[in-house]
Design an enzyme around this catalytic site. Structure first.
Site, PDB file in Angstrom:
ATOM      1  N   GLU A  65      -8.300 -11.149  -9.843  1.00  0.00           N
ATOM      2  CA  GLU A  65      -7.207 -11.976  -9.273  1.00  0.00           C
ATOM      3  C   GLU A  65      -7.580 -13.474  -9.355  1.00  0.00           C
ATOM      4  O   GLU A  65      -6.747 -14.309  -9.729  1.00  0.00           O
ATOM      5  CB  GLU A  65      -6.995 -11.521  -7.826  1.00  0.00           C
ATOM      6  CG  GLU A  65      -6.033 -12.295  -6.970  1.00  0.00           C
ATOM      7  CD  GLU A  65      -6.051 -11.728  -5.534  1.00  0.00           C
ATOM      8  OE1 GLU A  65      -5.872 -10.515  -5.345  1.00  0.00           O
ATOM      9  OE2 GLU A  65      -6.251 -12.529  -4.588  1.00  0.00           O
TER      10      GLU A  65
ATOM     11  N   LYS B 127     -12.207  -2.938  -4.955  1.00  0.00           N
ATOM     12  CA  LYS B 127     -11.288  -3.933  -4.378  1.00  0.00           C
ATOM     13  C   LYS B 127     -11.850  -5.334  -4.580  1.00  0.00           C
ATOM     14  O   LYS B 127     -11.122  -6.280  -4.891  1.00  0.00           O
ATOM     15  CB  LYS B 127     -11.058  -3.661  -2.887  1.00  0.00           C
ATOM     16  CG  LYS B 127     -10.228  -4.749  -2.189  1.00  0.00           C
ATOM     17  CD  LYS B 127      -8.791  -4.837  -2.711  1.00  0.00           C
ATOM     18  CE  LYS B 127      -8.080  -6.153  -2.497  1.00  0.00           C
ATOM     19  NZ  LYS B 127      -7.985  -6.722  -1.193  1.00  0.00           N
TER      20      LYS B 127
ATOM     21  N   SER C 116      -4.706  -3.683  -1.327  1.00  0.00           N
ATOM     22  CA  SER C 116      -4.191  -4.935  -1.884  1.00  0.00           C
ATOM     23  C   SER C 116      -2.672  -4.954  -1.875  1.00  0.00           C
ATOM     24  O   SER C 116      -2.030  -3.925  -2.004  1.00  0.00           O
ATOM     25  CB  SER C 116      -4.674  -5.134  -3.320  1.00  0.00           C
ATOM     26  OG  SER C 116      -4.140  -6.353  -3.813  1.00  0.00           O
TER      27      SER C 116
ATOM     28  N   HIS D 250     -11.256  -6.222  -8.083  1.00  0.00           N
ATOM     29  CA  HIS D 250      -9.815  -6.517  -8.211  1.00  0.00           C
ATOM     30  C   HIS D 250      -9.563  -7.972  -7.806  1.00  0.00           C
ATOM     31  O   HIS D 250      -8.867  -8.721  -8.488  1.00  0.00           O
ATOM     32  CB  HIS D 250      -9.008  -5.563  -7.319  1.00  0.00           C
ATOM     33  CG  HIS D 250      -7.607  -6.024  -7.025  1.00  0.00           C
ATOM     34  ND1 HIS D 250      -7.320  -7.036  -6.110  1.00  0.00           N
ATOM     35  CD2 HIS D 250      -6.405  -5.646  -7.525  1.00  0.00           C
ATOM     36  CE1 HIS D 250      -6.029  -7.240  -6.081  1.00  0.00           C
ATOM     37  NE2 HIS D 250      -5.446  -6.411  -6.922  1.00  0.00           N
ATOM     38  N   ASN D 251     -10.164  -8.373  -6.688  1.00  0.00           N
ATOM     39  CA  ASN D 251      -9.966  -9.751  -6.236  1.00  0.00           C
ATOM     40  C   ASN D 251     -10.616 -10.749  -7.195  1.00  0.00           C
ATOM     41  O   ASN D 251     -10.080 -11.837  -7.424  1.00  0.00           O
ATOM     42  CB  ASN D 251     -10.543  -9.940  -4.822  1.00  0.00           C
ATOM     43  CG  ASN D 251      -9.602  -9.410  -3.758  1.00  0.00           C
ATOM     44  OD1 ASN D 251      -8.735  -8.595  -4.045  1.00  0.00           O
ATOM     45  ND2 ASN D 251      -9.777  -9.852  -2.528  1.00  0.00           N
TER      46      ASN D 251
HETATM   47  N1  LIG Z   1      -4.098 -11.214   4.607  1.00  0.00           N
HETATM   48  C1  LIG Z   1      -4.053 -10.640   3.415  1.00  0.00           C
HETATM   49  O1  LIG Z   1      -3.234 -10.936   2.548  1.00  0.00           O
HETATM   50  C2  LIG Z   1      -5.036  -9.558   3.098  1.00  0.00           C
HETATM   51  C3  LIG Z   1      -6.091  -9.258   3.944  1.00  0.00           C
HETATM   52  N2  LIG Z   1      -6.944  -8.247   3.652  1.00  0.00           N
HETATM   53  C4  LIG Z   1      -8.049  -7.910   4.550  1.00  0.00           C
HETATM   54  O2  LIG Z   1      -7.531  -7.115   5.619  1.00  0.00           O
HETATM   55  C5  LIG Z   1      -8.237  -7.383   6.836  1.00  0.00           C
HETATM   56  C6  LIG Z   1      -7.236  -7.847   7.906  1.00  0.00           C
HETATM   57  O3  LIG Z   1      -6.626  -9.011   7.420  1.00  0.00           O
HETATM   58  P1  LIG Z   1      -5.537  -9.828   8.269  1.00  0.00           P
HETATM   59  O4  LIG Z   1      -4.486  -8.904   8.741  1.00  0.00           O
HETATM   60  O5  LIG Z   1      -5.176 -10.998   7.422  1.00  0.00           O
HETATM   61  O6  LIG Z   1      -6.328 -10.254   9.583  1.00  0.00           O
HETATM   62  P2  LIG Z   1      -7.544 -11.268   9.804  1.00  0.00           P
HETATM   63  O7  LIG Z   1      -8.546 -11.099   8.724  1.00  0.00           O
HETATM   64  O8  LIG Z   1      -6.997 -12.609  10.067  1.00  0.00           O
HETATM   65  O9  LIG Z   1      -8.185 -10.672  11.162  1.00  0.00           O
HETATM   66  C7  LIG Z   1      -7.498 -10.732  12.374  1.00  0.00           C
HETATM   67  C8  LIG Z   1      -7.630  -9.424  13.101  1.00  0.00           C
HETATM   68  O10 LIG Z   1      -9.014  -9.110  13.348  1.00  0.00           O
HETATM   69  C9  LIG Z   1      -9.178  -8.860  14.759  1.00  0.00           C
HETATM   70  N3  LIG Z   1     -10.546  -9.179  15.152  1.00  0.00           N
HETATM   71  C10 LIG Z   1     -11.272 -10.261  14.802  1.00  0.00           C
HETATM   72  N4  LIG Z   1     -12.499 -10.197  15.360  1.00  0.00           N
HETATM   73  C11 LIG Z   1     -12.535  -9.046  16.081  1.00  0.00           C
HETATM   74  C12 LIG Z   1     -13.517  -8.399  16.870  1.00  0.00           C
HETATM   75  N5  LIG Z   1     -14.738  -8.926  17.028  1.00  0.00           N
HETATM   76  N6  LIG Z   1     -13.207  -7.229  17.469  1.00  0.00           N
HETATM   77  C13 LIG Z   1     -11.992  -6.669  17.291  1.00  0.00           C
HETATM   78  N7  LIG Z   1     -11.007  -7.223  16.550  1.00  0.00           N
HETATM   79  C14 LIG Z   1     -11.281  -8.394  15.943  1.00  0.00           C
HETATM   80  C15 LIG Z   1      -8.155  -9.755  15.385  1.00  0.00           C
HETATM   81  O11 LIG Z   1      -7.943  -9.380  16.718  1.00  0.00           O
HETATM   82  P3  LIG Z   1      -7.316 -10.456  17.747  1.00  0.00           P
HETATM   83  O12 LIG Z   1      -5.858 -10.409  17.529  1.00  0.00           O
HETATM   84  O13 LIG Z   1      -7.722  -9.914  19.071  1.00  0.00           O
HETATM   85  O14 LIG Z   1      -7.924 -11.776  17.453  1.00  0.00           O
HETATM   86  C16 LIG Z   1      -6.968  -9.494  14.482  1.00  0.00           C
HETATM   87  O15 LIG Z   1      -6.374  -8.245  14.740  1.00  0.00           O
HETATM   88  C17 LIG Z   1      -9.291  -8.429   6.454  1.00  0.00           C
HETATM   89  O16 LIG Z   1     -10.478  -7.780   6.112  1.00  0.00           O
HETATM   90  C18 LIG Z   1      -8.706  -9.101   5.232  1.00  0.00           C
HETATM   91  O17 LIG Z   1      -9.690  -9.678   4.396  1.00  0.00           O
HETATM   92  C19 LIG Z   1      -6.775  -7.446   2.558  1.00  0.00           C
HETATM   93  C20 LIG Z   1      -5.736  -7.684   1.702  1.00  0.00           C
HETATM   94  C21 LIG Z   1      -4.820  -8.778   1.862  1.00  0.00           C
HETATM   95  O1  LIG Z   2      -7.368  -9.368  -0.811  1.00  0.00           O
HETATM   96  C1  LIG Z   2      -6.446 -10.127  -1.005  1.00  0.00           C
HETATM   97  C2  LIG Z   2      -5.421  -9.811  -2.036  1.00  0.00           C
HETATM   98  O2  LIG Z   2      -5.773  -8.757  -2.834  1.00  0.00           O
HETATM   99  C3  LIG Z   2      -6.369 -11.408  -0.219  1.00  0.00           C
HETATM  100  O3  LIG Z   2      -5.167 -12.043  -0.374  1.00  0.00           O
HETATM  101  C4  LIG Z   2      -7.584 -12.242  -0.467  1.00  0.00           C
HETATM  102  O4  LIG Z   2      -8.095 -12.599   0.792  1.00  0.00           O
HETATM  103  C5  LIG Z   2      -7.376 -13.504  -1.225  1.00  0.00           C
HETATM  104  O5  LIG Z   2      -8.642 -14.059  -1.446  1.00  0.00           O
HETATM  105  P1  LIG Z   2      -8.966 -15.615  -1.246  1.00  0.00           P
HETATM  106  O6  LIG Z   2      -8.476 -15.986   0.137  1.00  0.00           O
HETATM  107  O7  LIG Z   2     -10.444 -15.697  -1.397  1.00  0.00           O
HETATM  108  O8  LIG Z   2      -8.200 -16.327  -2.331  1.00  0.00           O
END
Ligand SMILES: NC(=O)C1=CN([C@@H]2O[C@H](COP(=O)(O)OP(=O)(O)OC[C@H]3O[C@@H](n4cnc5c(N)ncnc54)[C@H](OP(=O)(O)O)[C@@H]3O)[C@@H](O)[C@H]2O)C=CC1
Ligand SMILES: O=C(CO)[C@H](O)[C@H](O)COP(=O)(O)O
Length: 474
Positions: free
Chosen positions: A189, A182, A128, A185-186
């Site tokens: 949140e 986690k 997070s 935690h969300n």
């Molecule tokens: N964004 C945030 O603030 C937070 C996100 N998370 C979690 O972290 C993870 C990553 O989040 P985030 O960085 O936002 O990215 P996304 O959740 O938007 O995912 C995009 C990434 O996933 C890859 N991807 C999607 N489908 C496939 C597939 N079938 N095979 C291989 N790669 C694939 C994409 O590759 P390509 O570039 O080729 O499309 C890209 O690298 C998620 O689980 C998210 O929920 C956790 C905490 C905070």
């Molecule tokens: O994991 C997180 C922070 O801890 C992400 O920001 C989370 O995806 C936010 O959730 P939502 O999009 O459902 O509001």
């Protein structure tokens, strides 16, 4: 020598996590399904550390020291399985996969078991802190086999946020424990943000303040017990002016809250475990209602409510106190849920550890977490935070204001599902005898479901449709 660790999935989170790892001096191999993200990372940030870019999974795996340590940072769900399926033939016994995304804990439990059959270790690590946290120090919640965590611990603790010299990363427990925590935690949140949104709504519609005025209120609140990342950024969002209209940005953002699923999963799990997490569940429902914009627009023209009015007295301070008391309840519920899940799955999650690693890096980081840590230091077996002396006194001190705020909200027709349900939980929790006796009576009448008595052991049934006699149903 190869890379000590690899990151595949280089969207916002993976890219920043890889940079954080490299900046801490660990050689890191980086890979993404589409090459462009890998190229972009190397082009813009390649000088920040020892990166090895890989443009195929074969190249990526070959770049890693053994046992291979691979962080998967892709979209949760099927993409994680797809990446594991492609990686599996390239790995050897003892290699370690760490899923750092927001995966569902049941998926993690399945993956831990499936990969163990191939002698591959799987760590489900909740991370997070969003984009900024991933780069500058997130809170990390790793779960899975302990022997899989130990070899990655030096990297994870180094890149995590540090509070008072303690890393915001600690082993949570086996199996899906890390991803469960986690998820919860969300969920917390969600509850925290809903409470903040209700406070904003009350300050707008009951105190008559403008967004910039409310921003200043939140800035002040951030100097007291409510000090937290979410209160701090609330002030920032409310103070922000829209370039196009010159209006406060919050007044031109569409009022439909989206959700990716972790709050809903928390509520679903709470229902299955039978733990009353009303604040989180109300927060999920509030987002669902917000998303029904068209229906709400129609209803706003048809359904009457009370006339608009203004709350008197020290209402702003009362909202602050109500927010704090409701927040205590929301966290008490979230921690209770984690304890229930830990008992159900045999994870032995330590609530004090969570309070410690949530003090920095994560979205719910707050001064308040120190209070929670102190409470669990005083009593590691504490069953409900409300029973801790500090929190008991804090809520007792806030309750008059809390009741006034909920009363005012009802009178003025301002919806406060999280404030109100938190208060109802508090009142329900502190009642030795509640009205469930009637529910049991009704169940017995219409379905012969039986009941127990307060005055003697046993299970009983009343012959409602006969002569009203009570019989033993043991
Ligand atoms: N964004 C945030 O603030 C937070 C996100 N998370 C979690 O972290 C993870 C990553 O989040 P985030 O960085 O936002 O990215 P996304 O959740 O938007 O995912 C995009 C990434 O996933 C890859 N991807 C999607 N489908 C496939 C597939 N079938 N095979 C291989 N790669 C694939 C994409 O590759 P390509 O570039 O080729 O499309 C890209 O690298 C998620 O689980 C998210 O929920 C956790 C905490 C905070
Ligand atoms: O994991 C997180 C922070 O801890 C992400 O920001 C989370 O995806 C936010 O959730 P939502 O999009 O459902 O509001």
């Amino acid at each position: 020598m190869g890379s000590q660790i690899g990151v595949t999935g280089l969207a916002v989170m993976g890219q920043n996590l890889a940079r954080n790892i490299a900046r801490h001096g660990f050689p890191v191999a980086v890979h993404n399904r589409s090459e462009s993200r890998t190229k972009q990372l190397i082009e813009h940030h390649g000088d920040e550390g020892d990166f090895t870019p890989a443009y195929s999974l074969e190249e990526f795996v070959a770049a890693l020291d053994r046992p291979r340590r691979i962080i998967i940072m892709v979209k949760a769900g099927a993409p994680v399985d797809a990446v594991i399926k492609d990686l599996l033939p390239l790995l050897d016994a003892g290699d370690i996969i760490i899923d750092g995304g927001n995966s569902h804990y049941e998926d993690t439990r399945r993956r831990v078991a499936e990969l163990a059959e191939h002698d591959i270790h799987f760590v489900g690590a909740g991370i997070s802190g969003g984009e900024e946290g991933a780069l500058h120090g997130p809170s990390i919640m790793p779960g899975g086999p302990r022997e899989a965590y130990d070899p990655v611990e030096p990297v994870l603790t180094a890149i995590a946020a540090q509070v008072d010299g303690t890393p915001c990363c600690a082993y949570i427990g086996p199996d899906g424990a890390g991803h469960y925590v986690k998820m919860a935690h969300n969920g917390i949140e969600y509850a925290d943000m809903q409470l903040i949104a209700e406070a904003y709504d009350l300050l707008t519609h009951a105190a008559g303040l403008s967004a910039p005025e409310i921003a200043r209120v939140f800035e002040q609140w951030n100097e007291g017990d409510l000090e937290s990342f979410l209160i701090e950024i609330t002030a920032k969002v409310l103070a922000h002016t829209d370039d196009t209209t010159g209006e406060p940005l919050v007044d031109v953002i569409l009022d439909e809250a989206e959700q990716k699923g972790t709050g809903r999963w928390t509520a679903q799990s709470a229902l299955e475990l039978g733990v009353p997490v009303t604040a989180i569940t109300e927060a999920v429902f509030a987002r669902a209602l917000s998303a029904r914009k068209d229906e709400r627009t129609k209803a706003s023209k048809i359904l009457p409510g009370p006339p608009a009015g203004q709350a008197g007295g020290d209402f702003v301070d009362a909202v602050r106190d109500a927010l704090y008391a409701s927040k205590v309840v929301a966290y008490a519920q979230g921690f209770e849920q984690i304890r229930a899940a830990s008992n159900e799955y045999g994870w032995d999650v330590q609530p004090g550890t969570l309070a410690t690693i949530w003090r920095g890096g994560c979205i719910i980081r707050a001064r308040f977490l120190n209070r929670i840590k102190d409470a669990y230091d005083r009593d590691p077996e504490l069953s409900n935070l409300l029973l801790d002396d500090y929190f008991r006194d804090a809520v007792a001190g806030a309750q008059d204001a809390w009741r006034k705020v909920v009363r005012t909200a009802i009178e003025l027709g301002v919806p406060t599902p999280a404030f109100s349900s938190a208060l109802a939980y508090y009142d329900g929790f502190r009642r030795e005898r509640g009205p469930a006796s009637l529910i049991q009576g009704l169940r017995d009448l219409f379905g012969a479901h039986t009941y127990r008595r307060t005055d003697r052991e046993g299970v009983f049934h009343t012959l409602w449709s006969e002569d009203g006699r009570e019989v033993s149903a043991d």
